[in-house]
Write an enzyme that holds these catalytic residues in place. Structure first.
Site, PDB file in Angstrom:
ATOM      1  N   HIS A   1      -9.225  -7.789   0.066  1.00 29.96           N
ATOM      2  CA  HIS A   1      -8.407  -6.619   0.409  1.00 29.96           C
ATOM      3  C   HIS A   1      -7.248  -7.059   1.308  1.00 29.96           C
ATOM      4  O   HIS A   1      -7.394  -7.975   2.107  1.00 29.96           O
ATOM      5  CB  HIS A   1      -9.257  -5.551   1.107  1.00 29.96           C
ATOM      6  N   GLU A   2      -6.131  -6.399   1.100  1.00 32.17           N
ATOM      7  CA  GLU A   2      -4.874  -6.698   1.826  1.00 32.17           C
ATOM      8  C   GLU A   2      -4.397  -8.135   1.655  1.00 32.17           C
ATOM      9  O   GLU A   2      -3.843  -8.723   2.573  1.00 32.17           O
ATOM     10  CB  GLU A   2      -4.985  -6.364   3.331  1.00 32.17           C
TER      11      GLU A   2
ATOM     12  N   GLU B   1     -14.327  -8.761   7.234  1.00 33.01           N
ATOM     13  CA  GLU B   1     -13.015  -8.246   7.657  1.00 33.01           C
ATOM     14  C   GLU B   1     -12.488  -9.193   8.733  1.00 33.01           C
ATOM     15  O   GLU B   1     -13.213  -9.517   9.672  1.00 33.01           O
ATOM     16  CB  GLU B   1     -13.163  -6.821   8.204  1.00 33.01           C
TER      17      GLU B   1
ATOM     18  N   GLU C   1      -8.940   4.879  -1.306  1.00 30.66           N
ATOM     19  CA  GLU C   1      -9.276   5.145   0.099  1.00 30.66           C
ATOM     20  C   GLU C   1      -8.190   5.941   0.814  1.00 30.66           C
ATOM     21  O   GLU C   1      -8.476   6.619   1.798  1.00 30.66           O
ATOM     22  CB  GLU C   1      -9.527   3.827   0.828  1.00 30.66           C
TER      23      GLU C   1
ATOM     24  N   HIS D   1     -19.440  -8.544   3.676  1.00 31.84           N
ATOM     25  CA  HIS D   1     -18.108  -8.084   4.066  1.00 31.84           C
ATOM     26  C   HIS D   1     -17.599  -8.927   5.213  1.00 31.84           C
ATOM     27  O   HIS D   1     -18.269  -9.062   6.238  1.00 31.84           O
ATOM     28  CB  HIS D   1     -18.152  -6.606   4.477  1.00 31.84           C
TER      29      HIS D   1
ATOM     30  N   GLU E   1       0.802  -1.228   0.000  1.00 36.14           N
ATOM     31  CA  GLU E   1       0.000   0.000   0.000  1.00 36.14           C
ATOM     32  C   GLU E   1       0.838   1.283   0.000  1.00 36.14           C
ATOM     33  O   GLU E   1       0.409   2.317   0.494  1.00 36.14           O
ATOM     34  CB  GLU E   1      -0.976  -0.030   1.179  1.00 36.14           C
TER      35      GLU E   1
ATOM     36  N   GLU F   1      -7.387  -5.942  -3.674  1.00 42.24           N
ATOM     37  CA  GLU F   1      -6.857  -4.592  -3.493  1.00 42.24           C
ATOM     38  C   GLU F   1      -5.341  -4.709  -3.653  1.00 42.24           C
ATOM     39  O   GLU F   1      -4.840  -4.499  -4.743  1.00 42.24           O
ATOM     40  CB  GLU F   1      -7.271  -4.058  -2.126  1.00 42.24           C
TER      41      GLU F   1
HETATM   42  C1  NOJ Z   1      -9.321  -1.806   4.469  1.00 38.00           C
HETATM   43  C2  NOJ Z   1     -10.015  -1.959   3.175  1.00 38.00           C
HETATM   44  O1  NOJ Z   1      -9.158  -1.674   2.098  1.00 38.00           O
HETATM   45  C3  NOJ Z   1     -11.201  -1.051   3.161  1.00 38.00           C
HETATM   46  O2  NOJ Z   1     -11.821  -1.066   1.914  1.00 38.00           O
HETATM   47  C4  NOJ Z   1     -12.132  -1.479   4.271  1.00 38.00           C
HETATM   48  O3  NOJ Z   1     -13.183  -0.567   4.324  1.00 38.00           O
HETATM   49  C5  NOJ Z   1     -11.422  -1.498   5.609  1.00 38.00           C
HETATM   50  N1  NOJ Z   1     -10.207  -2.217   5.536  1.00 38.00           N
HETATM   51  C6  NOJ Z   1     -12.279  -2.132   6.686  1.00 38.00           C
HETATM   52  O4  NOJ Z   1     -12.450  -3.486   6.402  1.00 38.00           O
HETATM   53 CA    CA Z   2      -6.630  -1.475   2.165  1.00 36.31          CA
END
Ligand code: NOJ
Ligand code: CA
Length: 718
Positions: free
Chosen positions: A484-485, A416, A509, A414, A175, A503
Site C-alpha cells: 500500500h502507498e 505498516e 477505504e 501487516h 490517491e 494499492e
Molecule cells: C493505509 C492503507 O491503505 C490501509 O489499508 C491501512 O489500513 C492503513 N494505511 C494502515 O496501515
Molecule cells: Ca492507502
C-alpha cells in the site's frame, strides 16, 4: 565535358545526401501501428506514432539532460539500425489470462554524439498490434560510466486536444479522484488543495499528471501513456504544455532535485503508448506485461491467488483502533501500557474472523494493529515507530497461528512503516524470518506518511528500489506481497509473481474515512491505475450507509450489486472481502456470489467498456468450466447487454444473476437487489438494467440435470 562533370557530381551529391537522409531515419510497424524515427537537422532524435496511417503522436523529442552533458538530446548521428521480430506465447503464474501472446516488431537505433567524447545511446522501439514501447539504453562505453539524470526529455506531442482522465502529478500519492478534461484544461491546483484527506501531498507542478494517463481523441481513438519495468529509476509523470497539447516526461526528484543516479550499461524503463479504436482493447492489452522480464522466481508453486478478509474495515470506520493504548508516552500504575478497550487485533476478535473465513471459502485473514507502535504511527516524520516482531499484549500469536492452521486459513502479516523505509530496511530480515516462523505466507506493507530517508519521495528512485528490495526479500522467504502507498505498478508482477497487488490509488477505504469517490471512479481505474498491475481495492462492502461511527451520514457511492461486480471488473489475484462478518449475515443470499467467486483466472473477455461510463467483463475460472461476469456503471443508469457467446457450444449452464432492484440507486436505495436463476447457453444474451451507480454480478456454472428441471431457460429478447 564540363557540364557532364557538373551533372555527375550533382547526381553523386544527391545520391549521397539521400543515403545519409535514409540512414538518419527508420520505420517499424505492425498491423495498424507505425513508428517513424528520425534525427533532425540538429542531430536530435525524434519519433512519431501512426495508427491506421494517421498521426497520433506528432514528431516528438527524445533525450536527456545528464550531469555530464546537458545537451544529451542533440548532435547525434546514427551509427546503426537493427530489426527483430518476435511472436511467442508465454504462461502467467496468475493473471487475467493463462496465456499471453508477445507479438512485436523491433527496431534498435544506435546513436553516437558528434561532440567529443562521442557518447553513445541506443533507443529500442517495439511495435505491437495495440501500441508502442520504447526505452533508452546507455551501452557500456569508455567515457560514460557514472552519471546523474538531471532530466529526461521524452515528449509525447499529441495530434489534438484529446480528452483525458487524470490525477495530479504528486510525488507522494496516487490517491486522488479522477478529473475528466481536455488536455488544454489540465490544472491540478484545485484538486491538490482540496484533497486534505490524503496524508502526504507534494505536487509542485500545477500542470503535471500521473500515468497511466488515459485519453480519447475526437475521432474516437483510445490512447494510454504509461511505463513498463520501472527499475532503478524514478517514476515518470507528465508535464502538460496545454497550448501545444504536448506531454513532457517529468521524473520524480530526490532531495537534491536529481532524477536518477546511473551506472552504464543501463536500460531505462519502457515508455508505453497503447492505441486502439476500441476501449476494450486498452483493457486487454498485454504490452506492459510483455515489456517486463520473465519471472526470476523458479519455483512458483507457493504463490497462490486468494480471497481474504480481515480486522481492517472496523478500524477504517472507527469501530475499533489499530493502537492498544490511547497514550503513547504513559504507562499505568502497573508499569504496563494502558489499554483503551477498543483495540481491534485481539485474540478473540481475530478468531472470529478466522471462523468467518473458514466458513465462507475465504483463504486469508489480514490482521492490522497487531504489533507495537500504533500509538504514534504517522504524521510525525519519526524514524523508529514500529516493531515488526513484537505483538501487543492482547494478540496471542502462538495461539492464533495454531488456530488459523487448524481451520486451514492463512494469517496475513501487516507491516505498516508509516513511510520510514530506513527503519523497515533495518528490520526487514528479522520481520520476514518472523513470518516464516509463524507460517505467514503473505504480507501487506504500508507507507502512509512522509518518507525517511527525509527528502525522498514515494515515487523517486530510492523508494522504487526499496519496494523492489522488499519484494525480493519476500521472494527469498516465499512470502506474497501486497504493497500500500507504493509507486504505481509497471508490470513488474511478471518478473516477481509474488508481488500480488498494490494499492497506489484511491481505494474503497476512502469511502470509510473521507467524502469518498464518485460513482464513476471504478469505471476509470481499469483504464488508468490498473494498466500497470492489480490493485488491492478492497471491494465487497455490504452495509452501504451509516457504517462510520463518528460520521453517521457517510455512505458508499455504489449499490451493493456493484460492490460484488468489482470482484470481476477490478482485477486482482488477491481480493479482500472487506466488510464486517455481521454485515454479510444480513445479506446471506447475495453473499453467495462472494463465496463462489474465484481470484484465479484462465481467460478474460471484455464485453463492453468506456472509460468513465461502464465496464462489462467475463472471466473463466482456471482449471474449471465456471465463468463469472461483472458489469458496472457510473452515476447513470444503463442497460447492459451481455452476449454469453464465450460459453462452450452445446452445453447448458446455470446462471445466477445478482442485479440491482428496480428501485435501486446508489444514493437512496443502495442495498436493493434481486437474485434470479436461469438456464443459459452460448446463444444467450442477457439484458440487465444497472441502477445509477449500480452493477450486476453473474455466476455461470455447468448445469446439473436437477438445475435443468428446476430453472427456466433465459429468454433472449434482442
Ligand atoms: C493505509 C492503507 O491503505 C490501509 O489499508 C491501512 O489500513 C492503513 N494505511 C494502515 O496501515
Ligand atoms: Ca492507502
Amino acid at each position: 565535358m564540363k557540364w557532364i562533370q557538373i551533372f555527375t557530381s550533382l547526381c553523386l551529391f544527391l545520391l549521397l545526401t539521400q543515403t545519409t537522409n535514409a540512414q538518419q531515419s527508420g520505420t517499424v510497424s505492425l498491423g495498424k501501428v507505425k513508428v517513424v524515427f528520425t534525427l533532425d537537422q540538429n542531430g536530435a532524435p525524434v519519433y512519431e506514432v501512426y495508427y491506421n496511417n494517421k498521426p497520433i503522436i506528432l514528431p516528438s523529442r527524445l533525450g536527456f539532460r545528464l550531469s555530464v552533458d546537458s545537451l544529451f538530446y542533440t548532435s547525434f548521428q546514427l551509427t546503426g539500425t537493427e530489426k527483430n521480430s518476435n511472436d511467442q506465447t508465454w504462461q502467467t503464474v496468475w493473471g487475467e489470462t493463462k496465456d499471453v501472446r508477445n507479438h512485436y516488431e523491433e527496431m534498435v537505433v544506435s546513436l553516437r554524439s558528434k561532440q567529443p567524447p562521442g557518447y553513445q545511446l541506443r533507443i529500442i522501439f517495439r511495435v505491437f498490434e495495440d501500441g508502442v514501447g520504447f526505452r533508452y539504453e546507455f551501452p557500456l562505453q569508455p567515457n560514460l560510466k557514472y552519471f546523474i539524470v538531471t532530466d529526461e526529455l521524452t515528449q509525447f506531442n499529441l495530434a489534438g486536444n484529446y480528452k483525458t482522465w487524470w490525477i495530479p502529478g504528486d510525488f507522494d500519492s496516487n490517491e486522488y479522484p479522477y478529473t475528466t478534461s481536455p488536455v488544454s484544461e489540465i490544472d491540478n491546483r484545485k484538486m491538490v488543495g482540496a484533497s486534505t484527506e490524503i496524508a502526504v501531498r507534494d505536487a509542485p507542478d500545477p500542470f503535471a499528471v500521473q500515468t497511466p494517463l488515459m485519453m480519447k481523441t475526437g475521432e474516437g481513438l483510445y490512447i494510454n501513456i504509461h511505463e513498463a519495468a520501472l527499475v532503478n529509476y524514478s517514476a515518470m509523470q507528465l508535464h502538460v504544455d496545454r497550448k501545444n497539447y504536448s506531454l513532457n516526461a517529468s521524473l520524480v526528484p530526490d532531495a537534491y532535485g536529481n532524477k536518477a543516479y546511473l551506472h552504464a550499461p543501463f536500460k531505462t524503463p519502457w515508455r508505453t503508448i497503447m492505441v486502439s479504436d476500441k476501449a476494450a482493447d486498452i483493457l486487454s492489452s498485454k504490452i506492459i506485461l510483455n515489456l517486463n522480464e520473465p519471472s526470476v522466481i523458479k519455483n512458483t508453486a507457493w504463490i497462490k491467488p486468494m480471497k481474504f478478509t480481515g480486522v481492517w474495515w472496523e478500524m477504517q470506520i472507527g469501530k475499533s483502533t489499530w493502537s492498544y493504548s490511547d497514550f503513547p508516552d504513559s504507562l499505568g500504575s502497573d508499569g504496563k501500557p494502558v489499554p483503551n478497550g477498543k483495540h481491534g487485533a485481539t485474540t478473540a476478535n481475530v478468531k472470529r474472523y478466522i471462523d468467518f473465513a473458514a466458513a465462507n471459502n475465504i483463504q486469508g485473514v489480514l490482521v492490522e494493529g497487531w504489533n507495537t507502535g500504533w500509538e504514534d504511527w504517522f504524521g510525525k516524520w519519526k524514524e523508529n515507530v514500529f516493531d515488526f516482531t513484537k505483538p501487543y499484549p492482547d494478540f496471542d500469536i502462538v495461539e492464533l497461528t495454531r488456530y488459523a492452521a487448524s481451520k486451514k486459513v492463512n494469517l496475513i502479516m501487516h507491516n505498516e512503516t508509516s513511510g520510514s523505509a530506513t527503519d523497515y530496511e533495518r528490520q526487514m530480515d528479522t520481520a520476514f524470518r518472523f513470518m516464516n516462523l509463524f507460517g505467514y505466507t503473505s504480507v501487506k506493507t504500508g507507507y502512509v506518511g512522509k518518507i525517511i530517508p527525509r527528502g525522498e519521495h514515494h515515487d523517486g528512485q530510492w523508494m522504487v528500489d526499496h519496494y523492489l528490495r522488499v519484494v525480493q526479500k519476500a521472494a527469498e522467504h516465499q512470502v506474497m506481497l501486497d504493497s500500500h502507498e507504493p509507486v504505481r505498478p509497471t508490470g513488474l508482477q511478471r518478473t516477481y509473481p509474488n508481488w500480488m497487488a498494490s494499492e497506489a490509488a484511491r481505494g474503497n477505504e476512502f469511502n470509510a474515512f473521507s467524502i469518498g469517490s464518485p460513482p464513476e471512479h471504478e469505471t476509470i481505474l481499469p483504464f488508468t491505475r490498473l494498466i500497470g498491475g492489480p490493485m488491492d481495492y478492497t471491494p465487497g462492502i455490504f452495509k452501504m450507509k451509516g457504517y462510520n461511527v463518528s460520521s453517521p451520514t457517510r455512505q458508499m457511492h455504489t449499490t451493493l450489486c456493484k460492490q460484488m461486480a468489482l470482484y470481476i471488473t477490478l482485477y486482482s489475484p488477491v481480493q479482500m472481502v472487506a466488510d464486517l462478518p455481521e454485515n454479510y449475515e444480513t445479506h446471506k443470499d447475495a453473499f453467495q456470489f462472494i463465496r463462489d467467486v474465484t481470484t484465479d483466472w484462465e481467460d478474460t473477455r471484455i464485453l463492453g467498456a468506456e472509460p468513465g461510463d461502464y465496464i462489462y467483463i467475463a472471466r473463466k475460472e482456471k482449471g474449471s468450466a465456471n465463468w463469472f461476469v461483472g458489469a458496472i456503471t457510473d452515476e447513470e443508469k444503463r442497460t447492459a447487454d451481455l452476449s454469453l457467446s464465450f460459453l462452450d457450444k452445446g452445453k447448458k449452464y446455470l446462471a445466477t444473476i445478482y442485479r440491482d432492484g428496480p428501485d435501486a440507486d446508489w444514493n437512496d436505495k443502495p442495498e436493493s437487489y434481486k437474485i434470479e436463476k436461469f438456464i443459459v447457453d452460448n446463444d444467450t444474451k442477457l439484458r440487465i438494467e444497472l441502477a445509477k451507480g449500480g452493477g450486476a454480478a453473474v455466476s455461470i456454472f455447468p448445469a446439473t440435470e436437477a438445475n435443468i428441471k428446476e430453472y427456466k431457460k433465459y429468454k433472449t429478447i434482442f
